[in-house]
Design a protein around this motif. Structure first.
Motif, PDB file in Angstrom:
ATOM      1  N   ILE A  17       0.837  -1.196   0.000  1.00 41.23           N
ATOM      2  CA  ILE A  17       0.000   0.000   0.000  1.00 41.23           C
ATOM      3  C   ILE A  17       0.877   1.253   0.000  1.00 41.23           C
ATOM      4  O   ILE A  17       0.548   2.229  -0.659  1.00 41.23           O
ATOM      5  CB  ILE A  17      -0.924  -0.048   1.215  1.00 41.23           C
ATOM      6  N   THR A  18       1.996   1.208   0.703  1.00 43.14           N
ATOM      7  CA  THR A  18       2.905   2.341   0.671  1.00 43.14           C
ATOM      8  C   THR A  18       3.409   2.574  -0.743  1.00 43.14           C
ATOM      9  O   THR A  18       3.576   3.707  -1.181  1.00 43.14           O
ATOM     10  CB  THR A  18       4.099   2.081   1.625  1.00 43.14           C
ATOM     11  N   SER A  21       0.893   4.724  -5.229  1.00 44.98           N
ATOM     12  CA  SER A  21       0.654   6.152  -5.125  1.00 44.98           C
ATOM     13  C   SER A  21       0.037   6.673  -6.406  1.00 44.98           C
ATOM     14  O   SER A  21       0.529   7.598  -7.019  1.00 44.98           O
ATOM     15  CB  SER A  21       1.959   6.879  -4.812  1.00 44.98           C
ATOM     16  N   GLY A 151      -9.656   0.724  -6.071  1.00 46.73           N
ATOM     17  CA  GLY A 151      -8.605   0.586  -5.081  1.00 46.73           C
ATOM     18  C   GLY A 151      -8.531  -0.798  -4.482  1.00 46.73           C
ATOM     19  O   GLY A 151      -9.123  -1.755  -4.977  1.00 46.73           O
ATOM     20  N   LEU A 175      -6.170   0.809   4.793  1.00 53.46           N
ATOM     21  CA  LEU A 175      -7.158   0.344   3.822  1.00 53.46           C
ATOM     22  C   LEU A 175      -8.519   0.953   4.132  1.00 53.46           C
ATOM     23  O   LEU A 175      -8.823   1.172   5.293  1.00 53.46           O
ATOM     24  CB  LEU A 175      -7.267  -1.183   3.852  1.00 53.46           C
ATOM     25  N   PHE A 177      -7.387   1.616   0.140  1.00 52.18           N
ATOM     26  CA  PHE A 177      -6.440   2.490  -0.535  1.00 52.18           C
ATOM     27  C   PHE A 177      -6.942   2.695  -1.954  1.00 52.18           C
ATOM     28  O   PHE A 177      -7.073   1.738  -2.714  1.00 52.18           O
ATOM     29  CB  PHE A 177      -5.040   1.883  -0.566  1.00 52.18           C
TER      30      PHE A 177
END
Length: 194
Positions: A17-18, A21, A151, A175, A177
């Motif tokens: 998730i990081t 973007s 997402g 979450l 995301f």
């Protein structure tokens, strides 16, 4: 070697998730704008191509790096959209090559919400259990105000109750995301003959 798909940990998901973007937002555009210019996807991660017939394809390759597991991978998402149709349509293909995961999600029309599991991608959350990763889609509106959310989310049944994303202890703020999340105006693009 790499961990098995069934042993992906919470750290993996946080790292994934990081790495994601791709968040987009609607932006003002001029009358000669294309569908891609309205979507305004991150060019470092996505290529967007306007196609004949007022269609668009966006190919996004998202790197996944989890240093704690010495794990590097990528997560591919292909979005095919037809925002000028009535109702608007889209389709997705979510791919993870190392675990041979390919999840096509077709025939999504405006007014639809989809929560599609990604088979083989799950992780353990302490005091909750095994949580599966899902593609979460909300798609509604008209060409002048099309709400698009695409997402990742995760859901689990715990204590007889379904918990998703921010309701799962430890995943709040992580979450869901959203890769695409915005209200888009395609009216001026769709008014131009294809």
């Amino acid at each position: 070697g790499l961990p098995s798909a069934k042993s992906v940990t919470g750290n993996m998901v946080v790292g994934m998730i990081t790495a994601l973007s791709l968040l987009t937002s609607a932006s003002p555009v001029d009358a000669s704008a294309s569908i891609c210019s309205v979507l305004d996807l991150d060019p470092r991660l996505c290529t967007c191509t306007d196609l004949p017939g007022q269609r668009v394809v966006a190919d996004c390759e998202v790197p996944i790096k989890v240093h704690a597991l010495n794990f590097t991978d990528s997560f591919g998402i292909k979005i095919i959209a037809q925002p000028c149709e009535d109702p608007a349509k889209l389709a997705l293909d979510v791919v993870e090559r190392d675990f041979a995961i390919d999840v096509p999600i077709e025939k999504i029309t405006a007014g639809t919400e989809v929560l599609a599991p990604i088979p083989g991608l799950s992780f353990q959350v302490p005091n909750v259990g095994q949580v599966g990763l899902d593609v979460d889609i909300a798609f509604d509106g008209t060409i002048d105000e099309l709400k698009v959310k695409i997402g990742l989310n995760a859901c689990v049944t715990s204590g007889g109750q379904e918990l998703c994303g921010q309701d799962i202890p430890g995943l709040d703020g992580i979450l869901p995301f959203w890769i695409v999340n915005g209200d888009f105006n395609f009216g001026h693009v769709c008014a131009v003959a294809p």
